[in-house]
Design a protein around this motif. Structure first.
Motif, PDB file in Angstrom:
ATOM      1  N   LEU A   7      41.830  36.745  28.048  1.00 37.40           N
ATOM      2  CA  LEU A   7      42.477  35.436  27.882  1.00 37.40           C
ATOM      3  C   LEU A   7      43.841  35.494  28.551  1.00 37.40           C
ATOM      4  O   LEU A   7      44.724  36.239  28.110  1.00 37.40           O
ATOM      5  N   ASP A   8      43.997  34.755  29.627  1.00 28.16           N
ATOM      6  CA  ASP A   8      45.230  34.848  30.414  1.00 28.16           C
ATOM      7  C   ASP A   8      46.021  33.546  30.471  1.00 28.16           C
ATOM      8  O   ASP A   8      47.232  33.559  30.380  1.00 28.16           O
ATOM      9  N   LEU A   9      45.309  32.432  30.662  1.00 28.61           N
ATOM     10  CA  LEU A   9      46.016  31.177  30.986  1.00 28.61           C
ATOM     11  C   LEU A   9      45.955  30.212  29.812  1.00 28.61           C
ATOM     12  O   LEU A   9      45.655  29.031  29.960  1.00 28.61           O
ATOM     13  N   VAL A  29      38.554  41.420  22.630  1.00 28.23           N
ATOM     14  CA  VAL A  29      39.277  40.277  23.192  1.00 28.23           C
ATOM     15  C   VAL A  29      40.601  40.796  23.761  1.00 28.23           C
ATOM     16  O   VAL A  29      41.303  41.574  23.115  1.00 28.23           O
ATOM     17  N   GLU A  30      40.866  40.387  25.000  1.00 25.81           N
ATOM     18  CA  GLU A  30      42.108  40.817  25.664  1.00 25.81           C
ATOM     19  C   GLU A  30      43.152  39.729  25.584  1.00 25.81           C
ATOM     20  O   GLU A  30      42.913  38.590  25.983  1.00 25.81           O
ATOM     21  N   ILE A  31      44.314  40.096  25.061  1.00 26.79           N
ATOM     22  CA  ILE A  31      45.465  39.198  25.142  1.00 26.79           C
ATOM     23  C   ILE A  31      46.122  39.536  26.481  1.00 26.79           C
ATOM     24  O   ILE A  31      46.756  40.591  26.641  1.00 26.79           O
ATOM     25  N   VAL A 133      39.051  49.898  37.012  1.00 29.83           N
ATOM     26  CA  VAL A 133      39.352  49.415  38.365  1.00 29.83           C
ATOM     27  C   VAL A 133      39.536  47.904  38.273  1.00 29.83           C
ATOM     28  O   VAL A 133      38.865  47.237  37.479  1.00 29.83           O
ATOM     29  N   HIS A 134      40.449  47.381  39.069  1.00 31.69           N
ATOM     30  CA  HIS A 134      40.868  45.997  38.854  1.00 31.69           C
ATOM     31  C   HIS A 134      41.361  45.344  40.145  1.00 31.69           C
ATOM     32  O   HIS A 134      42.298  45.845  40.766  1.00 31.69           O
ATOM     33  N   SER A 135      40.745  44.249  40.509  1.00 33.17           N
ATOM     34  CA  SER A 135      41.292  43.381  41.561  1.00 33.17           C
ATOM     35  C   SER A 135      41.996  42.239  40.850  1.00 33.17           C
ATOM     36  O   SER A 135      41.339  41.382  40.243  1.00 33.17           O
ATOM     37  N   HIS A 139      44.842  39.851  44.676  1.00 27.18           N
ATOM     38  CA  HIS A 139      43.804  40.451  45.521  1.00 27.18           C
ATOM     39  C   HIS A 139      42.557  39.569  45.574  1.00 27.18           C
ATOM     40  O   HIS A 139      41.921  39.443  46.623  1.00 27.18           O
ATOM     41  N   GLN A 140      42.217  38.953  44.421  1.00 25.37           N
ATOM     42  CA  GLN A 140      41.058  38.049  44.419  1.00 25.37           C
ATOM     43  C   GLN A 140      41.273  36.911  45.414  1.00 25.37           C
ATOM     44  O   GLN A 140      40.354  36.489  46.112  1.00 25.37           O
ATOM     45  N   ALA A 141      42.512  36.420  45.484  1.00 22.56           N
ATOM     46  CA  ALA A 141      42.820  35.324  46.415  1.00 22.56           C
ATOM     47  C   ALA A 141      42.615  35.750  47.863  1.00 22.56           C
ATOM     48  O   ALA A 141      42.409  34.918  48.748  1.00 22.56           O
ATOM     49  N   GLY A 166      38.258  41.760  37.209  1.00 15.95           N
ATOM     50  CA  GLY A 166      38.740  41.034  38.375  1.00 15.95           C
ATOM     51  C   GLY A 166      37.717  40.122  38.995  1.00 15.95           C
ATOM     52  O   GLY A 166      36.905  40.562  39.811  1.00 15.95           O
ATOM     53  N   GLY A 167      37.709  38.889  38.552  1.00 15.68           N
ATOM     54  CA  GLY A 167      36.887  37.873  39.211  1.00 15.68           C
ATOM     55  C   GLY A 167      35.398  37.979  38.971  1.00 15.68           C
ATOM     56  O   GLY A 167      34.610  37.426  39.733  1.00 15.68           O
ATOM     57  N   ILE A 168      34.974  38.688  37.914  1.00 18.82           N
ATOM     58  CA  ILE A 168      33.531  38.849  37.660  1.00 18.82           C
ATOM     59  C   ILE A 168      32.965  37.545  37.088  1.00 18.82           C
ATOM     60  O   ILE A 168      33.513  36.973  36.142  1.00 18.82           O
ATOM     61  N   VAL A 186      35.806  40.204  31.624  1.00 19.08           N
ATOM     62  CA  VAL A 186      35.619  38.887  32.263  1.00 19.08           C
ATOM     63  C   VAL A 186      36.641  37.895  31.709  1.00 19.08           C
ATOM     64  O   VAL A 186      36.733  37.723  30.483  1.00 19.08           O
ATOM     65  N   GLY A 187      37.379  37.262  32.601  1.00 18.38           N
ATOM     66  CA  GLY A 187      38.310  36.206  32.205  1.00 18.38           C
ATOM     67  C   GLY A 187      37.772  34.856  32.628  1.00 18.38           C
ATOM     68  O   GLY A 187      36.983  34.224  31.938  1.00 18.38           O
ATOM     69  N   GLY A 188      38.199  34.434  33.847  1.00 21.84           N
ATOM     70  CA  GLY A 188      37.822  33.120  34.357  1.00 21.84           C
ATOM     71  C   GLY A 188      36.318  32.883  34.421  1.00 21.84           C
ATOM     72  O   GLY A 188      35.880  31.731  34.367  1.00 21.84           O
ATOM     73  N   GLY A 189      35.534  33.934  34.531  1.00 25.81           N
ATOM     74  CA  GLY A 189      34.070  33.800  34.563  1.00 25.81           C
ATOM     75  C   GLY A 189      33.520  33.192  33.285  1.00 25.81           C
ATOM     76  O   GLY A 189      32.396  32.673  33.272  1.00 25.81           O
TER      77      GLY A 189
HETATM   78  O1  LIG Z   1      44.450  41.379  34.127  1.00 24.69           O
HETATM   79  C1  LIG Z   1      44.212  40.303  34.600  1.00 24.69           C
HETATM   80  C2  LIG Z   1      45.102  39.699  35.649  1.00 24.69           C
HETATM   81  O2  LIG Z   1      45.951  40.693  36.167  1.00 24.69           O
HETATM   82  C3  LIG Z   1      45.968  38.593  35.077  1.00 24.69           C
HETATM   83  O3  LIG Z   1      46.728  39.061  34.001  1.00 24.69           O
HETATM   84  C4  LIG Z   1      42.979  39.552  34.164  1.00 24.69           C
HETATM   85  O4  LIG Z   1      42.882  39.617  32.768  1.00 24.69           O
HETATM   86  C5  LIG Z   1      41.728  40.162  34.793  1.00 24.69           C
HETATM   87  O5  LIG Z   1      41.806  40.031  36.188  1.00 24.69           O
HETATM   88  C6  LIG Z   1      40.429  39.513  34.284  1.00 24.69           C
HETATM   89  O6  LIG Z   1      40.453  38.138  34.529  1.00 24.69           O
HETATM   90  P1  LIG Z   1      39.519  37.450  35.665  1.00 24.69           P
HETATM   91  O7  LIG Z   1      39.908  38.060  36.980  1.00 24.69           O
HETATM   92  O8  LIG Z   1      39.820  35.984  35.568  1.00 24.69           O
HETATM   93  O9  LIG Z   1      38.090  37.778  35.316  1.00 24.69           O
END
Ligand SMILES: O=C([C@H](O)CO)[C@H](O)[C@H](O)COP(=O)(O)O
Length: 210
Positions: A7-9, A29-31, A133-135, A139-141, A166-168, A186-189
């Motif tokens: 949960l980011d936004l 759940v990720e804050i 591992v994390h995009s 990086h996703q952009a 990252g963007g899954i 998974v966030g935005g997914g």
């Molecule tokens: O860690 C994250 C990012 O750096 C913003 O804080 C996100 O939680 C991570 O990328 C997962 O989110 P999605 O990429 O939207 O799946």
């Protein structure tokens, strides 16, 4: 294999509403970092109080003062706390030491690490619980993902659990599952789709099949 909802936004009330909708399908759940920046560790405290059976990850992306920051996140109720892989070994060591005292877990986020294989071996030897591992968003952009890096850590990491973020999306989840990480983040997914419970349920089912 477990599923973590990032949960980011969102603000705290929005986070609570989202968790209610998908709680049966997630393990952690990720804050997210933006939530902690906006709301402070109060977000971790409130979510843990309302959902005590869910594991809560505080995505602090710690870069220094590992022991102190892990102590503060632990006091707020976090079960897992993130530290950056680009930090000094002493920071990661301090975080692991404090996490052991508090009965918590440390996830190292490999975002922006250049030599993933070499650093993952070093970090694995520091006794962390997860290597992820994390995009990130930037990086996703640029069209990047971490699928290749996941294969790399799966090959070299002996002790820690492996994770990917990252963007899954639902469409790319099968490729991720094929590489067999211990944890998929998974966030935005999930948060960015119309029918969040339906997508979370499908992701949960795909993950449980493996
Ligand atoms: O860690 C994250 C990012 O750096 C913003 O804080 C996100 O939680 C991570 O990328 C997962 O989110 P999605 O990429 O939207 O799946």
């Amino acid at each position: 294999m477990e599923l973590q909802l990032a949960l980011d936004l969102v603000n705290i009330p929005e986070a609570k509403q989202l968790i209610k909708e998908v709680a049966p399908y997630i393990d952690i759940v990720e804050i997210g970092t933006p939530v902690v920046i906006n709301e402070g560790l109060r977000a971790v405290k409130e979510i843990k109080a309302e959902f005590p059976s869910l594991k809560v990850l505080a995505d602090l992306k710690i870069m220094d003062a590992g022991g102190y920051e892990v102590m503060k996140a632990s006091e707020a109720g976090a079960d897992i706390i993130t530290v950056l892989g680009v930090s000094d070994d002493s920071t990661i060591r301090g975080a692991v030491e404090e996490a052991r005292k508090q009965n918590k877990k440390i996830m190292v986020d490999m975002i922006n690490v250049k030599d993933i294989a070499a650093r993952a071996v070093e970090i694995d030897n520091l006794g962390v619980d997860y290597i992820c591992v994390h995009s990130g968003y930037d990086h996703q952009a640029e069209g990047k993902n971490s699928f290749q890096d996941l294969a790399t850590i799966k090959r070299v990491v002996k002790q820690a659990k492996t994770a990917i973020a990252g963007g899954i999306k639902l469409q790319t989840l099968p490729e991720v599952i094929h590489a067999q990480p211990d944890l998929v983040i998974v966030g935005g997914g999930i948060t960015g789709v119309e029918d969040k419970p339906a997508v979370a349920a499908q992701m949960h089912q795909l993950i449980r099949q493996r």
